[in-house]
Design a protein around this motif. Structure first.
Motif, short mmCIF file in Angstrom:
data_model
loop_
_atom_site.label_atom_id
_atom_site.label_comp_id
_atom_site.label_asym_id
_atom_site.label_seq_id
_atom_site.Cartn_x
_atom_site.Cartn_y
_atom_site.Cartn_z
N LEU A 109 11.48 -32.03 7.58
CA LEU A 109 10.57 -31.60 6.52
C LEU A 109 11.08 -30.34 5.84
O LEU A 109 11.02 -30.21 4.61
N SER A 110 11.59 -29.40 6.62
CA SER A 110 12.04 -28.11 6.06
C SER A 110 13.21 -28.27 5.11
O SER A 110 13.47 -27.38 4.29
N ALA A 111 13.91 -29.39 5.18
CA ALA A 111 15.06 -29.61 4.30
C ALA A 111 14.64 -30.16 2.94
O ALA A 111 15.47 -30.24 2.02
N LEU A 112 13.37 -30.51 2.79
CA LEU A 112 12.91 -31.12 1.54
C LEU A 112 12.56 -30.06 0.50
O LEU A 112 12.18 -28.93 0.84
N ASN A 113 12.67 -30.47 -0.75
CA ASN A 113 12.31 -29.60 -1.86
C ASN A 113 10.84 -29.19 -1.75
O ASN A 113 9.96 -30.05 -1.62
N GLY A 114 10.57 -27.89 -1.80
CA GLY A 114 9.20 -27.39 -1.68
C GLY A 114 8.84 -26.89 -0.30
O GLY A 114 7.80 -26.25 -0.12
N PHE A 115 9.68 -27.18 0.69
CA PHE A 115 9.45 -26.71 2.06
C PHE A 115 10.65 -25.86 2.48
O PHE A 115 11.36 -26.17 3.43
N GLY A 116 10.90 -24.81 1.75
CA GLY A 116 12.12 -24.03 1.94
C GLY A 116 12.03 -22.95 2.98
O GLY A 116 11.13 -22.93 3.84
N GLN A 117 12.94 -21.99 2.86
CA GLN A 117 13.08 -20.92 3.84
C GLN A 117 11.87 -20.00 3.88
O GLN A 117 11.57 -19.39 4.90
N ARG A 118 11.16 -19.88 2.76
CA ARG A 118 10.02 -18.96 2.74
C ARG A 118 8.85 -19.47 3.58
O ARG A 118 7.98 -18.69 3.96
N MET A 119 8.83 -20.75 3.88
CA MET A 119 7.71 -21.31 4.61
C MET A 119 7.91 -21.10 6.10
O MET A 119 8.95 -21.45 6.66
N GLY A 120 6.93 -20.51 6.76
CA GLY A 120 7.01 -20.22 8.18
C GLY A 120 6.88 -21.46 9.03
O GLY A 120 6.44 -22.52 8.58
N ARG A 121 7.24 -21.29 10.30
CA ARG A 121 7.20 -22.41 11.24
C ARG A 121 5.80 -22.98 11.38
O ARG A 121 5.61 -24.20 11.41
N ARG A 122 4.80 -22.10 11.42
CA ARG A 122 3.42 -22.57 11.60
C ARG A 122 2.97 -23.43 10.43
O ARG A 122 2.32 -24.47 10.61
N ALA A 123 3.32 -23.00 9.21
CA ALA A 123 2.94 -23.77 8.03
C ALA A 123 3.65 -25.12 8.02
O ALA A 123 3.06 -26.16 7.71
N LEU A 124 4.95 -25.12 8.39
CA LEU A 124 5.70 -26.37 8.43
C LEU A 124 5.08 -27.35 9.44
O LEU A 124 4.97 -28.55 9.17
N GLU A 125 4.66 -26.83 10.57
CA GLU A 125 4.04 -27.69 11.58
C GLU A 125 2.72 -28.27 11.06
O GLU A 125 2.38 -29.43 11.36
N GLN A 126 2.01 -27.47 10.30
CA GLN A 126 0.74 -27.94 9.71
C GLN A 126 0.97 -29.11 8.77
O GLN A 126 0.26 -30.12 8.81
N TRP A 127 1.99 -29.00 7.90
CA TRP A 127 2.28 -30.07 6.96
C TRP A 127 2.87 -31.30 7.67
O TRP A 127 2.56 -32.43 7.29
N GLN A 128 3.70 -31.06 8.68
CA GLN A 128 4.26 -32.19 9.42
C GLN A 128 3.15 -32.96 10.16
O GLN A 128 3.18 -34.19 10.24
#
Length: 439
Positions: free
Chosen positions: A309-328
């Protein structure tokens, strides 16, 4: 020159000098004749830099609000009304500043955050004509705080009906009244507190000449024989109920045309709904939580892990791990849904199919629609009015797709009225559609 352009050149509709009339009246007179020219409509526009009584203090408590209510109840003539929202910054479309001006009361700036119930002001102005620019944009947020007109005049719609080529407030004030309004603060975050003085000046100036503009446009509409048409439109806006909540609003996600499979649609829905809950809780614009682009990217990719998910456009380096887990987690919920619970590829069609499909589905209907569109276009041009204000394209499509069994003036008039056309529209458009449906 169109009739509307001729009005813009009419010296009786232009104010001159360095400021609006001292008495705060609602008529504008006295400009010299403009010099002829291909573009010129009159003297050089005058920048309107300050409200005539200065910037009023912001009303932010019940005592000050009571004074404003009393002053505006005692005023005379129409009342100019405007509202500022924080679109793109905050969740929803609530009002963060309300501006009013009325002869005998001056200008008032009210903070609806500090004074969330303005029903007393609405009641004090019951029966008074409200002058708004693009009324349908402001009425929903005004309704939320207890303000709803029984009678209104919409200067933007009046400009459309009169045939003005540009109908933004600044363009109308400049072409009709000869003043230039600053528009630099139209898209700022009006939820900011305290509001900066330049923003308050801009807000006060937005209602400074609104009644003057109303009077000039009324004169022009009357000259063109369109005043009764405009009044029917204004009455319809004032009487309209609140809009129904949009069904499946997630389907309006930008880029949805790329999403084809039901599982992918389920991901869009789950991400959109998760984003909406977060945005509402934080009171921020949904786009600041997660972009539409990111939602569509995740739906197309169906990532299996947070890393993917973090490799996709819109889910870049600025997004923290917690937020990424929420979207995943949202993606995973959609991927786990049974097939029967996934959304259908399209919304149920309640009206005619898209016009591009008519030629295949019903060639006779396609021919009717083509003739109707040509007739409506010619009529709109003849009376100097946008086609969509003469009659909505949806109404034309519906009547052409399912015309009356017997086509005549009475049946076509009834069909138009059943689809919400106002009497003036029925009168003008019926002959055009009778001809198109009979061809």
């Amino acid at each position: 020159m169109t009739d509307a352009q001729d009005t813009a050149a009419d010296s009786s509709l232009r104010t001159t000098g360095g400021a609006p009339p001292e008495d705060g009246g609602t008529s504008v007179t006295g400009a010299p004749e403009p010099e002829p020219g291909p573009e010129a409509a009159g003297p050089e526009p005058i920048p309107l830099l300050e409200p005539r009584e200065g910037i009023p203090p912001v009303v932010a408590d019940e005592a000050a609000l009571a004074e404003v209510i009393a002053a505006f109840a005692a005023g005379s003539g129409p009342v100019a009304v405007d509202a500022e929202r924080a679109s793109g910054y905050r969740y929803g479309q609530r009002a963060y500043l309300v501006q009013l001006r009325r002869e005998g009361a001056g200008t008032a700036l009210i903070d609806p955050v500090a004074c969330p119930d303005l029903s007393g002001l609405g009641e004090a102005l019951a029966g008074v004509e409200w002058v708004l620019h693009a009324a349908t944009q402001d009425l929903p947020c005004l309704r939320e705080i207890g303000m709803l007109p029984t009678s209104l005049f919409d200067t933007e719609l009046a400009g459309r009906l009169a045939g003005f080529p540009r109908v933004g407030l600044g363009a109308m004030v400049e072409s009709v009244l000869g003043y230039v309004l600053e528009k630099g603060h139209s898209a700022v975050d009006w939820s900011t507190r305290p509001l900066p003085e330049p923003w308050l000046r801009y807000a006060a100036l937005d209602v400074e000449l609104l009644v003057d503009l109303r009077d000039a446009l009324e004169k022009e509409l009357d000259r063109q024989g369109k005043l009764d048409w405009a009044r029917q439109e204004f009455d319809a806006i004032a009487a309209a109920p609140p809009a129904e909540p949009r069904k499946d609003p997630w389907r309006r996600t930008s880029g949805m045309h790329k999403v084809r499979r039901r599982r992918q649609l389920g991901v869009v829905r789950e991400l959109w709904q998760t984003r909406d809950r977060i945005a509402q809780r934080r009171d921020v614009s949904p786009g600041k939580v997660l972009s539409d682009t990111a939602i569509v990217e995740a739906a197309l990719a169906l990532p299996a892990t947070v890393h993917a998910l973090s490799a996709l456009n819109g889910f870049g380096q600025r997004m923290g791990r917690r937020a990424l887990e929420q979207w995943q987690a949202a993606v995973d919920r959609a991927k786990a849904l049974p097939e029967a619970q996934l959304p259908a590829p399209g919304q149920p069609v309640t009206g005619p199919p898209p016009p591009r499909a008519w030629a295949d589905k019903d060639p006779a209907a396609a021919a009717r629609l083509s003739a109707a569109r040509a007739g409506v276009s010619e009529l709109a041009e003849r009376i100097t009015m946008p086609q969509e204000n003469l009659i909505t394209p949806d109404t034309v499509r519906r009547v052409c797709w399912e015309p009356p069994k017997t086509v005549d003036t009475a049946t076509v008039s009834a069909a138009l009225a059943a689809h919400g056309a106002r009497p003036w529209q029925v009168e003008l458009v019926t002959p055009v559609l009778v001809k198109a449906l009979s061809a």
